[in-house]
Design an enzyme around this catalytic site. Sequence first.
Site, PDB file in Angstrom:
ATOM      1  N   GLU A 157       9.283   0.751  10.776  1.00 37.18           N
ATOM      2  CA  GLU A 157      10.469   1.829  10.604  1.00 37.18           C
ATOM      3  C   GLU A 157       9.699   3.229  10.746  1.00 37.18           C
ATOM      4  OE1 GLU A 157      13.541   0.882  10.054  1.00 37.18           O
ATOM      5  OE2 GLU A 157      13.250  -1.386   9.861  1.00 37.18           O
ATOM      6  N   GLU A 183      10.081  15.466  15.401  1.00 32.03           N
ATOM      7  CA  GLU A 183      10.556  15.429  14.073  1.00 32.03           C
ATOM      8  C   GLU A 183       9.759  16.131  13.159  1.00 32.03           C
ATOM      9  OE1 GLU A 183       9.147  11.851  11.682  1.00 32.03           O
ATOM     10  OE2 GLU A 183      11.225  11.563  11.152  1.00 32.03           O
ATOM     11  N   GLY A 214       6.783   4.573   8.187  1.00 28.50           N
ATOM     12  CA  GLY A 214       5.966   5.667   8.237  1.00 28.50           C
ATOM     13  C   GLY A 214       6.110   6.450   9.618  1.00 28.50           C
ATOM     14  N   GLY A 215       5.074   7.470  10.178  1.00 36.00           N
ATOM     15  CA  GLY A 215       5.474   8.265  11.191  1.00 36.00           C
ATOM     16  C   GLY A 215       5.219   7.458  12.629  1.00 36.00           C
ATOM     17  N   LYS A 218       0.994  -1.184   0.076  1.00 35.32           N
ATOM     18  CA  LYS A 218      -0.224  -0.038  -0.218  1.00 35.32           C
ATOM     19  C   LYS A 218       0.877   1.065  -0.101  1.00 35.32           C
ATOM     20  CE  LYS A 218      -1.703   2.851   2.277  1.00 35.32           C
ATOM     21  NZ  LYS A 218      -1.631   4.283   1.577  1.00 35.32           N
ATOM     22  N   THR A 253       1.404   6.931  13.516  1.00 38.79           N
ATOM     23  CA  THR A 253       0.702   6.062  12.643  1.00 38.79           C
ATOM     24  C   THR A 253       1.245   4.386  13.243  1.00 38.79           C
ATOM     25  OG1 THR A 253       1.084   7.381  10.812  1.00 38.79           O
ATOM     26  CG2 THR A 253      -0.044   5.458  10.674  1.00 38.79           C
ATOM     27  N   CYS A 292      13.900   9.670   7.018  1.00 36.96           N
ATOM     28  CA  CYS A 292      13.610   9.323   8.147  1.00 36.96           C
ATOM     29  C   CYS A 292      15.085   9.492   9.157  1.00 36.96           C
ATOM     30  CB  CYS A 292      13.180   8.222   8.438  1.00 36.96           C
ATOM     31  SG  CYS A 292      14.163   7.011   7.244  1.00 36.96           S
TER      32      CYS A 292
END
Length: 498
Positions: free
Chosen positions: A250, A385, A228-229, A175, A232, A284
């Site tokens: 990650e 971040e 992602g974040g 996705k 999330t 990241c």
Amino acid sequence: MKTLPMFLGGEWVQAVKGGTRAILNPADNEPIAEVTDGSAADAEIAIAHARLAFDSGPWPKMRAQERAAFLFKLADLIDKNSDALATTETRNNGKPLREAKYDVGDAANCFRYYAGLATKPLGQTFETPDAAMQTMVVREPIGVCGQIIPWNYPLLMAAWKLAPGLAAGNCCILKPAEATPLTAIRLFELIAEAGFPPGCAQLLTGPGAMAGHALAASPLVDKIAFTGGTSTGRKIIAAAAGNIKKVTLELGGKSPCIVFADADLDVALEFAMFAIFAGQGEVCSAGSRLILERSVAEKFLPALAEASRKIAVGDGLLPETEMGPLITREHMERVLGYIEIGKAEGAQLLCGGHRMVDPPHARGNFVAPTIFAETRPEMRIVREEIFGPVQCVQLFDTEEEAIRLANGTDYGLAGGVFTRDGAKGLRVLKQLRAGITWLNSYHPTFNEAPWGGYKQSGWGRELGTYGLDEYLETKQINISLAPQRPGWFRSAAEAHVS
Ligand code: NAD
């Protein structure tokens, strides 16, 4: 404009509910494509195909050499189409073309690396205390894997997920991020061209909260691999709890780039800039905190600010561009919001600190390379971040203070140290609570080496043999070489059926 489909069960299809999404070029916010926008219903279809493909299809049972042949073929197709893929990546993500070209080459090599690894020995055999028992350990695919990726490295993240997942024999549903599906769509055209069996690799486009959540929550999905974040990531953990899915994450970072006074300061300056401004800071592992020895700050910081001011910011397709636009208007506003927070918190702006609105930049999401000095560890710009071209400077006097500042974060993804004293450099690196570290360098990564974070930067590792491990179950097989009755229950010991 033709609505680009997704790839489910070996077919190109539109979303069940017919939703569409306009895809914009971040350099001017003009639409460049329209894609079908899936929902939970499409996720269910993808999961059903993947289940069938895993439970009764050829992919997981195929000999590793055959799976490897598909992956090698895909790598060659990526190379053959590299110029078009790189251009699409730049138009969709905004990153300069030379960065997109690196990503495409890395993606092809990632498929090649895991194609090779698929055929290497994985198991173990053991001597056991019972001489009549032979024990071996075999590795098997986990099953149906949902793979959810962000927008900052759309093609490369797809490769990092699909290559080990498929090499291990899993059936994967990718996705992509809402904003950046275009190179993933092209990748799946190449997957179709390479002739992968239906259902072993599928592309599900759609919003994270619907299509992504459905993958994370489904009892029919065995593993979720997410990049992602961090916020999330927490939702993914909660959604995956239902069937105790395997989860790898990650997540974000606030990584330190530590410069000691005894470093080659010219090298350190260039890497300090590269650490934060490569990929517009939407990386990241970005070195978003420059941890600098106070004694050199007076000469280092003005030179850093001056060079940063001169970075050529523009449309990534232009050959002179060194830094592109941010991914969306919304994300740009978020980054600009942090810049305002930094000013309000009393940090000193050394350069940048604003949106670029002069004619070549007016319609795009361009933020000037920004550096804040005079920061304090408790400031939000130092702790959170920002995921944009914003670097915070933190000064130190001693090695211990440098380490304390560097580790003073909820994250633990990456970190770099610059010094001519190798022993000191290694000493400091060993004390960094981070998964990816460099001495006298920043950012280079290799398909062969594990990628991932400590603390709130994630769970598990991608790349290298570690990355393959995360897609494999481990089974012990105990073989009795001289079958004997165990003699545990008297009644059973007296029973006879033969
Ligand atoms: P994001 O978390 O908003 O989205 C990432 C993906 O998750 C997207 O595909 C999105 O659609 C999906 N998603 C969103 N909500 C979801 C939900 N509730 N359930 C399931 N899926 C959902 O992140 P982003 O803004 O796309 O990317 C930026 C973040 O990614 C940064 O924090 C960055 O540090 C991180 N990142 C980490 C790495 C790493 O290797 N550690 C690499 C790249 C990016």
